[in-house]
Design a protein around this motif. Structure first.
Motif, PDB file in Angstrom:
ATOM      1  N   GLU A 191       0.647   6.546  -6.129  1.00  0.00           N
ATOM      2  CA  GLU A 191       0.026   6.102  -7.376  1.00  0.00           C
ATOM      3  C   GLU A 191      -1.362   6.726  -7.509  1.00  0.00           C
ATOM      4  O   GLU A 191      -1.766   7.156  -8.573  1.00  0.00           O
ATOM      5  N   LYS A 192      -2.091   6.772  -6.395  1.00  0.00           N
ATOM      6  CA  LYS A 192      -3.388   7.458  -6.368  1.00  0.00           C
ATOM      7  C   LYS A 192      -3.373   8.399  -5.164  1.00  0.00           C
ATOM      8  O   LYS A 192      -2.983   7.983  -4.062  1.00  0.00           O
ATOM      9  N   PRO A 193      -3.826   9.639  -5.341  1.00  0.00           N
ATOM     10  CA  PRO A 193      -3.735  10.584  -4.216  1.00  0.00           C
ATOM     11  C   PRO A 193      -4.739  10.285  -3.104  1.00  0.00           C
ATOM     12  O   PRO A 193      -5.837   9.784  -3.371  1.00  0.00           O
ATOM     13  N   GLY A 194      -4.338  10.556  -1.883  1.00  0.00           N
ATOM     14  CA  GLY A 194      -5.256  10.465  -0.740  1.00  0.00           C
ATOM     15  C   GLY A 194      -5.615   9.055  -0.316  1.00  0.00           C
ATOM     16  O   GLY A 194      -6.560   8.858   0.443  1.00  0.00           O
ATOM     17  N   VAL A 195      -4.842   8.076  -0.810  1.00  0.00           N
ATOM     18  CA  VAL A 195      -5.154   6.675  -0.484  1.00  0.00           C
ATOM     19  C   VAL A 195      -4.224   6.195   0.639  1.00  0.00           C
ATOM     20  O   VAL A 195      -3.027   6.436   0.588  1.00  0.00           O
ATOM     21  N   ILE A 196      -4.801   5.534   1.641  1.00  0.00           N
ATOM     22  CA  ILE A 196      -3.928   4.959   2.676  1.00  0.00           C
ATOM     23  C   ILE A 196      -3.482   3.574   2.221  1.00  0.00           C
ATOM     24  O   ILE A 196      -4.275   2.810   1.672  1.00  0.00           O
ATOM     25  N   GLU A 197      -2.205   3.299   2.421  1.00  0.00           N
ATOM     26  CA  GLU A 197      -1.628   2.061   1.885  1.00  0.00           C
ATOM     27  C   GLU A 197      -1.171   1.149   3.025  1.00  0.00           C
ATOM     28  O   GLU A 197      -0.564   1.609   3.982  1.00  0.00           O
ATOM     29  N   PHE A 198      -1.505  -0.142   2.865  1.00  0.00           N
ATOM     30  CA  PHE A 198      -1.085  -1.153   3.837  1.00  0.00           C
ATOM     31  C   PHE A 198      -0.287  -2.230   3.098  1.00  0.00           C
ATOM     32  O   PHE A 198      -0.718  -2.706   2.053  1.00  0.00           O
ATOM     33  N   TYR A 199       0.848  -2.617   3.647  1.00  0.00           N
ATOM     34  CA  TYR A 199       1.681  -3.668   3.065  1.00  0.00           C
ATOM     35  C   TYR A 199       1.770  -4.794   4.092  1.00  0.00           C
ATOM     36  O   TYR A 199       2.190  -4.572   5.236  1.00  0.00           O
ATOM     37  N   LEU A 200       1.314  -5.983   3.671  1.00  0.00           N
ATOM     38  CA  LEU A 200       1.211  -7.096   4.613  1.00  0.00           C
ATOM     39  C   LEU A 200       2.338  -8.109   4.418  1.00  0.00           C
ATOM     40  O   LEU A 200       2.943  -8.166   3.353  1.00  0.00           O
ATOM     41  N   GLY A 201       2.555  -8.927   5.449  1.00  0.00           N
ATOM     42  CA  GLY A 201       3.482 -10.050   5.316  1.00  0.00           C
ATOM     43  C   GLY A 201       4.785  -9.835   6.057  1.00  0.00           C
ATOM     44  O   GLY A 201       4.854  -9.075   7.025  1.00  0.00           O
ATOM     45  N   SER A 202       5.833 -10.499   5.544  1.00  0.00           N
ATOM     46  CA  SER A 202       7.094 -10.531   6.288  1.00  0.00           C
ATOM     47  C   SER A 202       7.839  -9.196   6.266  1.00  0.00           C
ATOM     48  O   SER A 202       8.886  -9.069   6.901  1.00  0.00           O
ATOM     49  N   CYS A 203       7.308  -8.180   5.560  1.00  0.00           N
ATOM     50  CA  CYS A 203       7.923  -6.848   5.647  1.00  0.00           C
ATOM     51  C   CYS A 203       7.714  -6.263   7.046  1.00  0.00           C
ATOM     52  O   CYS A 203       8.449  -5.349   7.456  1.00  0.00           O
ATOM     53  N   GLY A 207       2.599  -7.392  12.243  1.00  0.00           N
ATOM     54  CA  GLY A 207       1.903  -6.112  12.039  1.00  0.00           C
ATOM     55  C   GLY A 207       1.793  -5.823  10.557  1.00  0.00           C
ATOM     56  O   GLY A 207       1.528  -6.713   9.768  1.00  0.00           O
ATOM     57  N   TYR A 208       2.021  -4.584  10.177  1.00  0.00           N
ATOM     58  CA  TYR A 208       1.993  -4.211   8.763  1.00  0.00           C
ATOM     59  C   TYR A 208       2.745  -2.900   8.572  1.00  0.00           C
ATOM     60  O   TYR A 208       3.050  -2.195   9.546  1.00  0.00           O
ATOM     61  N   VAL A 209       3.059  -2.631   7.303  1.00  0.00           N
ATOM     62  CA  VAL A 209       3.663  -1.325   6.959  1.00  0.00           C
ATOM     63  C   VAL A 209       2.526  -0.427   6.491  1.00  0.00           C
ATOM     64  O   VAL A 209       1.587  -0.889   5.847  1.00  0.00           O
ATOM     65  N   TRP A 210       2.600   0.840   6.806  1.00  0.00           N
ATOM     66  CA  TRP A 210       1.603   1.782   6.287  1.00  0.00           C
ATOM     67  C   TRP A 210       2.261   2.990   5.638  1.00  0.00           C
ATOM     68  O   TRP A 210       3.364   3.387   6.010  1.00  0.00           O
ATOM     69  N   ILE A 211       1.554   3.523   4.634  1.00  0.00           N
ATOM     70  CA  ILE A 211       1.883   4.852   4.111  1.00  0.00           C
ATOM     71  C   ILE A 211       0.581   5.639   4.200  1.00  0.00           C
ATOM     72  O   ILE A 211      -0.391   5.315   3.513  1.00  0.00           O
ATOM     73  N   PHE A 212       0.528   6.608   5.088  1.00  0.00           N
ATOM     74  CA  PHE A 212      -0.679   7.411   5.289  1.00  0.00           C
ATOM     75  C   PHE A 212      -0.402   8.832   4.788  1.00  0.00           C
ATOM     76  O   PHE A 212       0.426   9.545   5.370  1.00  0.00           O
ATOM     77  N   PRO A 213      -1.078   9.255   3.723  1.00  0.00           N
ATOM     78  CA  PRO A 213      -0.794  10.574   3.140  1.00  0.00           C
ATOM     79  C   PRO A 213      -1.318  11.717   4.010  1.00  0.00           C
ATOM     80  O   PRO A 213      -2.376  11.598   4.625  1.00  0.00           O
ATOM     81  N   LYS A 214      -0.542  12.802   4.034  1.00  0.00           N
ATOM     82  CA  LYS A 214      -0.931  13.962   4.854  1.00  0.00           C
ATOM     83  C   LYS A 214      -1.078  15.222   4.010  1.00  0.00           C
ATOM     84  O   LYS A 214      -0.892  16.322   4.508  1.00  0.00           O
ATOM     85  N   LEU A 288      -6.337  -5.264  15.637  1.00  0.00           N
ATOM     86  CA  LEU A 288      -5.973  -5.499  14.236  1.00  0.00           C
ATOM     87  C   LEU A 288      -5.209  -4.308  13.670  1.00  0.00           C
ATOM     88  O   LEU A 288      -4.141  -4.454  13.086  1.00  0.00           O
ATOM     89  N   THR A 289      -5.743  -3.114  13.849  1.00  0.00           N
ATOM     90  CA  THR A 289      -5.133  -1.926  13.236  1.00  0.00           C
ATOM     91  C   THR A 289      -4.130  -1.251  14.162  1.00  0.00           C
ATOM     92  O   THR A 289      -3.314  -0.456  13.708  1.00  0.00           O
ATOM     93  N   GLY A 290      -4.231  -1.514  15.453  1.00  0.00           N
ATOM     94  CA  GLY A 290      -3.390  -0.789  16.414  1.00  0.00           C
ATOM     95  C   GLY A 290      -3.943   0.599  16.706  1.00  0.00           C
ATOM     96  O   GLY A 290      -3.335   1.381  17.428  1.00  0.00           O
ATOM     97  N   GLY A 291      -5.107   0.909  16.144  1.00  0.00           N
ATOM     98  CA  GLY A 291      -5.698   2.236  16.346  1.00  0.00           C
ATOM     99  C   GLY A 291      -6.292   2.376  17.743  1.00  0.00           C
ATOM    100  O   GLY A 291      -7.029   1.505  18.201  1.00  0.00           O
ATOM    101  N   GLY A 292      -5.968   3.478  18.398  1.00  0.00           N
ATOM    102  CA  GLY A 292      -6.450   3.651  19.778  1.00  0.00           C
ATOM    103  C   GLY A 292      -6.977   5.042  20.073  1.00  0.00           C
ATOM    104  O   GLY A 292      -7.307   5.341  21.216  1.00  0.00           O
ATOM    105  N   ILE A 293      -7.080   5.899  19.031  1.00  0.00           N
ATOM    106  CA  ILE A 293      -7.528   7.271  19.306  1.00  0.00           C
ATOM    107  C   ILE A 293      -9.007   7.250  19.696  1.00  0.00           C
ATOM    108  O   ILE A 293      -9.394   7.726  20.775  1.00  0.00           O
TER     109      ILE A 293
END
Ligand SMILES: Cc1cc2nc3c(=O)[nH]c(=O)nc-3n(C[C@H](O)[C@H](O)[C@H](O)COP(=O)(O)OP(=O)(O)OC[C@H]3O[C@@H](n4cnc5c(N)ncnc54)[C@H](O)[C@@H]3O)c2cc1C
Length: 392
Positions: A191-203, A207-214, A288-293
């Motif tokens: 919908e908007k370019p270059g935006v990272i998307e997080f989807y919360l809840g029972s999906c 954790g969460y669902v992510w769409i990370f643009p490359k 929270l994010t699971g980020g470990g780099i």
């Protein structure tokens, strides 16, 4: 037998950082990885913060940055969106989307340029404690070898065995190990370019669902779940999400990545005589994010610096304790704060997430940090005050 000062097992971000800093400190270092290509396969959504790289003194390179993040979208289960622009947001893991296969190789190259020797396709099959060091047993291309080192650094990732073999507690209890799965896809619509998307809840329970643009029409589409909170497997949740998302109706996967993410916080004991543990193997991950780099590389940097000094002075646990103090001083604050937010989010139902999103509608943010979001949340929800009161 090959003798060296420091052996680092694992050339992920944490191990390469450890090897680089140990070499810069003057130690003779060997960095080993079982992979034939460092960084591949990736097990990562590849998000990294700009400030994190800056703090580590790493210049972003067009070789491994695929996308600069332009903003964040957070969607709750009833489809309510919160959009935040890049200037408003100062969240962890919001900055660049990397190409980990290239990034990891470049971090290993940095270690090599600092003087470390790299051994690819070298599986560590066992270790043995000896006086003043460790023997490390390896297998590479059918050839078995034995190495001897004064300090062993375990940077062997979330499922690593080295720390356990050395008698240290493994990083994550099964309950605190998120199960992650991801497709790298093309034909993704945004919908908007270059935006990272997080989807919360029972999906994605726990954790969460992510769409990370490359860049172009490419994105990492994935999720992580806590298996004890879930009713299905991670891949079943992901396939359901992909099937329902209008943005993915034409998307095709060109890669699948699976992996564990230890979100339980840092391991109690990160060191012993002649050994240090860093990165995912030490639970140096944002719960929270699971980020470990970035946190793993920070832990690796501390481990490498202390190991180099230990070679000159003393490799006993009495001296190596310094690493534990450094790693906790660098990482504790963030890990403990985000653990609280993660625990709070775990208590929320889909309905409560929707209510919070509705309450945020119309709110304006000048700058968003996690602390600012939590402050606003506390204003809006008494439950948040109870759970997060001490966060700020
Ligand atoms: C699905 C998913 C998405 C993620 N997304 C993000 C994200 O967007 N941003 C972020 O910051 N983090 C993310 N993470 C977490 C991130 O990938 C890890 O925190 C990071 O890779 C940890 O680095 P490390 O060096 O500790 O371990 P690793 O990168 O796992 O490296 C460990 C290395 O050790 C090697 N090894 C293991 N055992 C041996 C052995 N016996 N002998 C030789 N070599 C061995 C392995 O081959 C591997 O190369 C994600 C994780 C998952 C699972």
């Amino acid at each position: 037998m090959i003798e060296t000062d420091v052996i680092v097992v694992g050339s992920g971000p944490a191990g390469s950082s450890a090897a680089k800093h140990a070499a810069l400190g003057g130690a003779k270092v060997i960095l080993m990885d079982k992979k034939s290509e460092i960084g591949s396969p990736k097990r990562c959504a590849e998000g990294v913060s700009i400030q994190g790289l800056e703090k580590l003194g790493i210049e972003p390179s067009p070789r491994w940055v695929t996308q600069e993040i332009q903003g964040v979208r957070i969607q709750t289960p009833d489809g309510t969106d919160t959009w935040l622009t890049k200037d408003e947001v100062k969240l962890p893991e919001a900055g660049y989307i990397l190409e980990r296969k290239v990034f990891d190789k470049h971090m290993a190259m940095d270690a090599a340029r600092a003087g470390a020797e790299i051994r690819i396709k070298t599986l560590v099959t066992g270790i043995e404690k000896i006086e003043n060091g460790y023997l490390v047993f390896t297998e590479s291309m059918g050839k078995e070898e034995v190495f001897k080192c004064k300090v062993l650094i375990a940077a062997d990732g979330p499922e690593g065995h080295i720390a356990r073999w050395a008698g240290l507690r493994p990083a994550a209890k099964a309950k605190e190990m998120e199960s992650g799965v991801q497709y790298e896809m093309c034909n993704v619509e945004f919908e908007k370019p270059g935006v990272i998307e997080f989807y919360l809840g029972s999906c994605a329970p726990g954790g969460y669902v992510w769409i990370f643009p490359k860049g172009d029409d490419i994105a990492n589409v994935g999720l992580a779940i806590l298996p004890h909170k879930a009713e299905k497997t991670a891949i079943e949740y992901l396939d359901d999400f992909v099937a329902k998302s209008p943005y993915l109706k034409n998307a095709q996967a060109v890669e699948i990545n699976v992996g564990g993410d230890p979100v339980g916080g840092m391991t109690k004991k990160l060191y012993d005589d002649n050994i240090l543990v860093c990165g995912d193997a030490a639970g140096q991950v944002n719960p929270l994010t699971g980020g470990g780099i970035i946190s793993g590389m920070t832990g690796g940097m501390c481990a490498g610096q202390v190991a180099a000094q230990a070679i000159k002075e003393d490799c006993s646990k009495k001296f190596l304790k310094q690493y534990d103090e450094m790693a906790h001083a660098e990482l504790d604050h963030e890990i403990k704060r985000y653990k609280k937010v993660q625990e709070y989010l775990l208590t929320l139902s889909d309905e409560e997430l929707n209510e919070i999103a509705h309450a945020f509608e119309g709110e304006t943010f000048e700058k968003i940090s996690t602390t600012e979001i939590v402050k606003k949340l506390i204003k809006l929800s008494p439950k948040a005050l109870l759970k997060l009161g001490k966060f700020i």
